[in-house]
Write a protein that holds these residues in place. Sequence first.
Motif, PDB file in Angstrom:
ATOM      1  N   ALA A  40     -25.044  42.760 106.970  1.00  0.00           N
ATOM      2  CA  ALA A  40     -24.764  44.650 106.587  1.00  0.00           C
ATOM      3  C   ALA A  40     -25.741  45.156 105.596  1.00  0.00           C
ATOM      4  CB  ALA A  40     -22.785  44.273 105.919  1.00  0.00           C
ATOM      5  N   GLU A  41     -26.449  44.310 104.756  1.00  0.00           N
ATOM      6  CA  GLU A  41     -27.264  45.384 104.001  1.00  0.00           C
ATOM      7  C   GLU A  41     -27.978  45.278 105.474  1.00  0.00           C
ATOM      8  OE1 GLU A  41     -26.734  45.011  99.757  1.00  0.00           O
ATOM      9  OE2 GLU A  41     -27.534  43.741  99.599  1.00  0.00           O
ATOM     10  N   LEU A  42     -28.649  44.818 105.286  1.00  0.00           N
ATOM     11  CA  LEU A  42     -30.158  44.572 107.022  1.00  0.00           C
ATOM     12  C   LEU A  42     -29.684  45.528 107.896  1.00  0.00           C
ATOM     13  CD1 LEU A  42     -30.750  40.509 106.471  1.00  0.00           C
ATOM     14  CD2 LEU A  42     -32.193  42.009 105.005  1.00  0.00           C
ATOM     15  N   LEU A  43     -29.203  45.131 109.084  1.00  0.00           N
ATOM     16  CA  LEU A  43     -28.766  46.322 109.642  1.00  0.00           C
ATOM     17  C   LEU A  43     -28.593  47.643 109.233  1.00  0.00           C
ATOM     18  CD1 LEU A  43     -25.879  43.598 111.331  1.00  0.00           C
ATOM     19  CD2 LEU A  43     -28.306  44.393 112.053  1.00  0.00           C
ATOM     20  N   TYR A  44     -27.804  47.713 108.046  1.00  0.00           N
ATOM     21  CA  TYR A  44     -28.116  49.086 107.469  1.00  0.00           C
ATOM     22  C   TYR A  44     -29.394  49.989 106.996  1.00  0.00           C
ATOM     23  CZ  TYR A  44     -26.585  52.906 104.242  1.00  0.00           C
ATOM     24  OH  TYR A  44     -26.503  54.244 104.010  1.00  0.00           O
ATOM     25  N   GLY A  45     -30.445  48.793 107.267  1.00  0.00           N
ATOM     26  CA  GLY A  45     -31.343  49.325 106.867  1.00  0.00           C
ATOM     27  C   GLY A  45     -32.233  49.474 108.051  1.00  0.00           C
ATOM     28  N   VAL A  46     -31.974  48.320 109.121  1.00  0.00           N
ATOM     29  CA  VAL A  46     -33.290  48.876 110.139  1.00  0.00           C
ATOM     30  C   VAL A  46     -32.994  49.996 110.721  1.00  0.00           C
ATOM     31  CG1 VAL A  46     -32.387  46.105 110.811  1.00  0.00           C
ATOM     32  CG2 VAL A  46     -30.944  47.524 111.421  1.00  0.00           C
ATOM     33  N   LYS A  47     -34.631  50.289 111.309  1.00  0.00           N
ATOM     34  CA  LYS A  47     -34.478  51.694 112.084  1.00  0.00           C
ATOM     35  C   LYS A  47     -34.766  51.197 113.559  1.00  0.00           C
ATOM     36  CE  LYS A  47     -35.909  54.179 107.444  1.00  0.00           C
ATOM     37  NZ  LYS A  47     -35.463  52.951 107.216  1.00  0.00           N
ATOM     38  N   LYS A  48     -35.398  50.589 114.096  1.00  0.00           N
ATOM     39  CA  LYS A  48     -36.194  49.984 115.820  1.00  0.00           C
ATOM     40  C   LYS A  48     -34.894  49.067 116.566  1.00  0.00           C
ATOM     41  CE  LYS A  48     -40.799  50.306 113.705  1.00  0.00           C
ATOM     42  NZ  LYS A  48     -41.543  49.476 114.371  1.00  0.00           N
ATOM     43  N   PRO A  49     -35.222  49.228 117.106  1.00  0.00           N
ATOM     44  CA  PRO A  49     -34.016  48.696 118.082  1.00  0.00           C
ATOM     45  C   PRO A  49     -33.686  47.041 118.205  1.00  0.00           C
ATOM     46  CG  PRO A  49     -33.545  50.095 119.173  1.00  0.00           C
ATOM     47  CD  PRO A  49     -34.658  50.853 117.771  1.00  0.00           C
ATOM     48  N   LYS A  50     -35.744  47.346 118.608  1.00  0.00           N
ATOM     49  CA  LYS A  50     -35.653  45.302 118.511  1.00  0.00           C
ATOM     50  C   LYS A  50     -35.956  44.522 116.908  1.00  0.00           C
ATOM     51  CE  LYS A  50     -40.799  43.758 118.465  1.00  0.00           C
ATOM     52  NZ  LYS A  50     -41.887  43.643 118.373  1.00  0.00           N
ATOM     53  N   ASP A  51     -35.282  45.459 115.518  1.00  0.00           N
ATOM     54  CA  ASP A  51     -35.258  45.188 114.593  1.00  0.00           C
ATOM     55  C   ASP A  51     -33.873  44.653 114.446  1.00  0.00           C
ATOM     56  OD1 ASP A  51     -38.069  45.441 113.571  1.00  0.00           O
ATOM     57  OD2 ASP A  51     -37.252  47.130 113.139  1.00  0.00           O
ATOM     58  N   LYS A  52     -33.150  45.848 115.274  1.00  0.00           N
ATOM     59  CA  LYS A  52     -31.555  45.095 115.238  1.00  0.00           C
ATOM     60  C   LYS A  52     -31.127  43.878 115.547  1.00  0.00           C
ATOM     61  CE  LYS A  52     -27.109  46.733 115.722  1.00  0.00           C
ATOM     62  NZ  LYS A  52     -26.343  48.790 116.408  1.00  0.00           N
ATOM     63  N   GLU A  53     -31.912  43.685 116.475  1.00  0.00           N
ATOM     64  CA  GLU A  53     -32.023  42.189 118.204  1.00  0.00           C
ATOM     65  C   GLU A  53     -32.589  41.545 117.173  1.00  0.00           C
ATOM     66  OE1 GLU A  53     -33.671  43.039 121.866  1.00  0.00           O
ATOM     67  OE2 GLU A  53     -32.511  44.901 122.089  1.00  0.00           O
ATOM     68  N   LEU A  54     -33.312  41.455 116.292  1.00  0.00           N
ATOM     69  CA  LEU A  54     -33.981  40.289 115.707  1.00  0.00           C
ATOM     70  C   LEU A  54     -32.658  39.439 114.135  1.00  0.00           C
ATOM     71  CD1 LEU A  54     -36.416  38.211 115.255  1.00  0.00           C
ATOM     72  CD2 LEU A  54     -37.021  39.977 113.723  1.00  0.00           C
ATOM     73  N   VAL A  55     -32.389  41.106 113.913  1.00  0.00           N
ATOM     74  CA  VAL A  55     -31.567  40.619 112.429  1.00  0.00           C
ATOM     75  C   VAL A  55     -30.128  39.524 113.408  1.00  0.00           C
ATOM     76  CG1 VAL A  55     -29.845  41.277 110.539  1.00  0.00           C
ATOM     77  CG2 VAL A  55     -32.300  42.209 110.725  1.00  0.00           C
ATOM     78  N   LEU A  56     -29.732  40.298 114.278  1.00  0.00           N
ATOM     79  CA  LEU A  56     -28.639  40.210 114.516  1.00  0.00           C
ATOM     80  C   LEU A  56     -28.348  38.038 115.802  1.00  0.00           C
ATOM     81  CD1 LEU A  56     -26.918  42.942 116.036  1.00  0.00           C
ATOM     82  CD2 LEU A  56     -25.788  41.938 114.466  1.00  0.00           C
TER      83      LEU A  56
END
Length: 125
Positions: A40-56
């Motif tokens: 949840a903390e990691l996703l809260y901090g992502v700014k780019k869709p690509k980064d969100k996809e990587l975390v997920l």
Amino acid sequence: MIVPDTSIWIEFLKQNDPVTARFLTLLKAGKIAVIEPIFAELLYGVKKPKDKELVLSYWQILPKLDFERGSMLRASHFANDNNFHNLGMGLMDASIMQPVINNGYQLWTLDKKVLSILDAAHRFD
């Protein structure tokens, strides 16, 4: 099993050594587990869709510690019982530490405050 906290994940995702090399070794050995508050903390901090996809994508494939209904209440009791408030530790850190410790896992962190509170049996250096 080892649960890398948010500070470790950030270093890994930025590909900063020596964290990255150690992380990859543990990942390949199947020794990394995750927990919802960290992601949840990691996703809260992502700014780019690509980064969100990587975390997920990591969230989808890695083993998870249970974080079900009532987890935050249990973490609050755990924090109070261990005097975390007076030691300067917040509820989010307690919500991570409580299930890690209760499951016999180790927490891998760069957070000096958390390191000072965790005993050697529950931390990964």
